[in-house]
Motif scaffolding. Sequence first.
Motif, mmCIF file in Angstrom:
data_model
loop_
_atom_site.group_PDB
_atom_site.id
_atom_site.type_symbol
_atom_site.label_atom_id
_atom_site.label_comp_id
_atom_site.label_asym_id
_atom_site.label_seq_id
_atom_site.Cartn_x
_atom_site.Cartn_y
_atom_site.Cartn_z
ATOM 1 N N ASP A 48 31.503 44.945 12.845
ATOM 2 C CA ASP A 48 31.383 43.486 12.760
ATOM 3 C C ASP A 48 32.713 42.803 12.414
ATOM 4 O OD1 ASP A 48 31.231 44.799 10.294
ATOM 5 O OD2 ASP A 48 30.249 43.093 9.331
ATOM 6 N N ILE A 49 32.769 41.509 12.692
ATOM 7 C CA ILE A 49 33.864 40.635 12.253
ATOM 8 C C ILE A 49 33.194 39.443 11.589
ATOM 9 C CG2 ILE A 49 35.809 39.191 12.966
ATOM 10 C CD1 ILE A 49 35.978 40.852 15.537
ATOM 11 N N GLU A 50 33.642 39.105 10.384
ATOM 12 C CA GLU A 50 33.033 37.951 9.717
ATOM 13 C C GLU A 50 33.735 36.676 10.180
ATOM 14 O OE1 GLU A 50 32.245 38.572 5.566
ATOM 15 O OE2 GLU A 50 32.027 36.413 5.217
ATOM 16 N N PHE A 51 32.924 35.676 10.460
ATOM 17 C CA PHE A 51 33.412 34.426 11.038
ATOM 18 C C PHE A 51 32.992 33.294 10.110
ATOM 19 C CE2 PHE A 51 33.478 30.970 14.107
ATOM 20 C CZ PHE A 51 34.433 31.325 15.043
ATOM 21 N N ILE A 52 33.933 32.827 9.290
ATOM 22 C CA ILE A 52 33.606 31.759 8.337
ATOM 23 C C ILE A 52 33.634 30.437 9.104
ATOM 24 C CG2 ILE A 52 34.232 30.658 6.147
ATOM 25 C CD1 ILE A 52 33.694 33.598 5.731
ATOM 26 N N GLY A 53 32.512 29.733 9.054
ATOM 27 C CA GLY A 53 32.385 28.517 9.857
ATOM 28 C C GLY A 53 31.515 28.781 11.075
ATOM 29 N N TYR A 54 30.833 29.930 11.055
ATOM 30 C CA TYR A 54 29.934 30.323 12.144
ATOM 31 C C TYR A 54 28.907 29.214 12.406
ATOM 32 C CZ TYR A 54 26.531 33.176 14.700
ATOM 33 O OH TYR A 54 25.676 33.674 15.635
ATOM 34 N N GLY A 55 28.795 28.810 13.658
ATOM 35 C CA GLY A 55 27.802 27.795 14.027
ATOM 36 C C GLY A 55 28.247 26.365 13.805
ATOM 37 N N LYS A 56 29.375 26.167 13.112
ATOM 38 C CA LYS A 56 29.806 24.802 12.844
ATOM 39 C C LYS A 56 30.410 24.153 14.093
ATOM 40 C CE LYS A 56 31.509 23.598 8.759
ATOM 41 N NZ LYS A 56 30.383 22.956 8.095
ATOM 42 N N ASN A 57 31.001 24.971 14.958
ATOM 43 C CA ASN A 57 31.563 24.425 16.193
ATOM 44 C C ASN A 57 31.459 25.473 17.303
ATOM 45 O OD1 ASN A 57 33.958 26.150 15.921
ATOM 46 N ND2 ASN A 57 34.465 24.793 14.211
ATOM 47 N N SER A 58 31.901 25.087 18.507
ATOM 48 C CA SER A 58 31.645 25.936 19.672
ATOM 49 C C SER A 58 32.519 27.200 19.703
ATOM 50 C CB SER A 58 31.841 25.127 20.963
ATOM 51 O OG SER A 58 33.152 24.595 21.015
ATOM 52 N N LEU A 59 33.473 27.330 18.770
ATOM 53 C CA LEU A 59 34.304 28.537 18.751
ATOM 54 C C LEU A 59 33.460 29.788 18.494
ATOM 55 C CD1 LEU A 59 37.321 27.180 16.652
ATOM 56 C CD2 LEU A 59 37.408 27.838 19.064
ATOM 57 N N SER A 60 32.376 29.654 17.700
ATOM 58 C CA SER A 60 31.586 30.855 17.382
ATOM 59 C C SER A 60 30.945 31.467 18.620
ATOM 60 C CB SER A 60 30.503 30.618 16.332
ATOM 61 O OG SER A 60 30.438 29.351 15.847
ATOM 62 N N ASP A 61 30.421 30.619 19.503
ATOM 63 C CA ASP A 61 29.759 31.149 20.708
ATOM 64 C C ASP A 61 30.747 31.920 21.576
ATOM 65 O OD1 ASP A 61 27.387 30.131 19.964
ATOM 66 O OD2 ASP A 61 27.449 28.382 21.305
#
Length: 538
Positions: free
Chosen positions: A409-422
Motif C-alpha cells: 500500500d501507499i498512504e495518501f493523505i487527503g484521499y477523496g478530497k480531490n480528483s488526484l486520489s482517483d
Amino acid sequence: MNRLRLLLPFAAMLPACSTVTPSTVADEAISADLLRTHVAFLANDLLEGRGVGSRGDELAREYIASHLAAAGCVPGGPDGKWMQPVPILGITSTVTRGLAAKGKGGTATFEAPVNYTAVAGSPSASAAWQDAELVFVGYGIDAPEQSWNDFGDVDVRGKVLLVMNNDPERDPQRFGGKTRLYYGRWSYKFEEAARRGAAGVIVIHTNESAGYPFQVIQASHGRENFWLPFDEGTPTLAVRSWCSEDAARTLCVLGGHELDKLRERAELGNQPPVPLGVKVSLGIENTVRELQSANVVGLLPGTDPMLRDQYVVMTAHFDHLGIGTPRRDDAIYNGAVDNASGCAGMLALARAAAQLPERRRSMLFVAVTAEESGLLGSQYFAEHPTVPVKQMVANVNVDGLNVWGPTKDIEFIGYGKNSLSDVAEALAKRRGRVITPDSEPDKGIFYRSDHFNFARVGVPAAYFKGGHDFLDQPDNRKRMKASYTTVHYHQPSDELAPWWNLEGAAADLRVLFELLAATANADRAPTWTKGDEFEKLR
Ligand SMILES: [Zn+2]
C-alpha cells in the motif's frame, strides 16, 4: 556540442522513442541507490541538522539547486534565480507576570509551565492582559458552511477567550465526524480570535483533544517561535496561551461556573459565549531576531504551447531542527527520514520528469524551508507565488519516505478530497499497488505539512506517505516503522543507517511520478471534490 544538437531532432524520430512512457522512465530513473546518495549528503553531520537560517540550511539549498540543474531544470525562483529568499522572525517570549485570575469565588495564580504556557502572537517587545474579561467561547469556531457559530453576535474585542481544542465530533455529518478539520487546529482558533479583536486566547488542553500529553506543551515553553514577517493589514493576537484541564476548571470555578457543564452546552452548537465573571492578568516580554532562509525552485517548462503556463507543483521541505539538546552525546538533529528522504525523492522525480518525452504542463520542484517552524516556507511560497496561484493545477508533497522496505500500500493523505486520489489509485493498481486513505484521520495530518498551504489558496493538494502492509518480514518491519515514530522522530537518532531499505521508497516514488506525469499531460486539470472544505477557494 554542435554535432549533438544536430543529431537531436533525428533522435526524437527514432522508433525506440515511442516506447518511452512515464512508466519506463520511472523504472529507469528512480532507484534506491540514487535516493541513498542524496540522503547521505543531506543528512550528513556536516550539515548540522539543516536548522533554519544556519550554514547547513544554505549548504542543503545549494546541493538541491545544483542537482535540480543537473537533472535538467532551470531556475524557477524570482529574477531567474534558484532561490526565493524567505525572511523569518524568531520570537522568544518570557513570562514576566504570571497568570492571575479573580472572580466572585476568589483569586488564583498559576505557574508556567506547570499549569499553562504563554507566547507572543505578534512581534511587539511586550504584551499584557490587565484585568481582562475571560469569556468561554466553546470551540471558538465560526463555520457558516457547517451552520455553526460559537460567537453569536457577542463582541469579544479586548477580551481573553477560553476555548476548547479540536472540533465537534459527535455528529458524523458535521466537521467530518471524528476527522479533524482545520477548525480543530489551534492555529485556526488563534486566527479567528485575532480577526475578532480579542486580546488573547487560552486553549484548554486535554490529551484526547490534542492527541498528545500536556508535557509536549510544557516542553515548548520558553522556546523560540518562528514567523513570517507580519503584514500590516493582518490582525494579530497579543498572547497565545494553553492551560491544563485542571487550570481551566479552576478558572471557571472562580466565576461560579463548571467547566464540564459549559463544554456539554457547547457541544449543542450555536450557543452564545459565556462571560465567566473572571478577570485575568498576565505579562510577557519578547525578544525578536531576523533570520534569512530561502525556498529552492526548479522549473521544467511544459511542451504544449496551450498548457505550458499551467504548473504541477511538487514540494518537499529541506529544513530540520538543527543543533539542539544532546541525546546520547549527539546534538545534531539530522532529519534523515524527516525530510532528507523527501528531498532525495524530489531530486529523483525531477531527474525522471526531465526525461519525459511529453510533458504538456510545466512542472515546478520546490524545496521549501522552515516546515518544522510552522510550515513557513510553503506559506511564503503560496503567498508570494513565483507563478500565479490560479495556474498551479496541483500540489503533491512528500515528507518522510518509507525506509523500511517495500509495501503493498501507499498512504495518501487527503484521499477523496480531490480528483488526484482517483488518478493515483488507477496508476497504483497497474503496478499491483493499492492507495489507502489517511490511517489517523483524528490527527489532522492533512493540515500539518506543506501541501496544506497550497490547499489554503485553492490548489488541489495531496501528501504521499509510505504504506503499512510490508511484503517481507511484515511484523519486524512494522515494529521498526513504529519505533521510528516513538523513538527517533524529531530526535538526533533520525539518521541514515546501513539497514535502511529504500526499495519501498523507490517503488512509491514511481507511482507518484506517474501521477505527476498524468497530471501534467491530462486534458483537464484536477478538481476538488464537490463540497470539500477547499472547493470554494478554487
Ligand atoms: Zn517533516
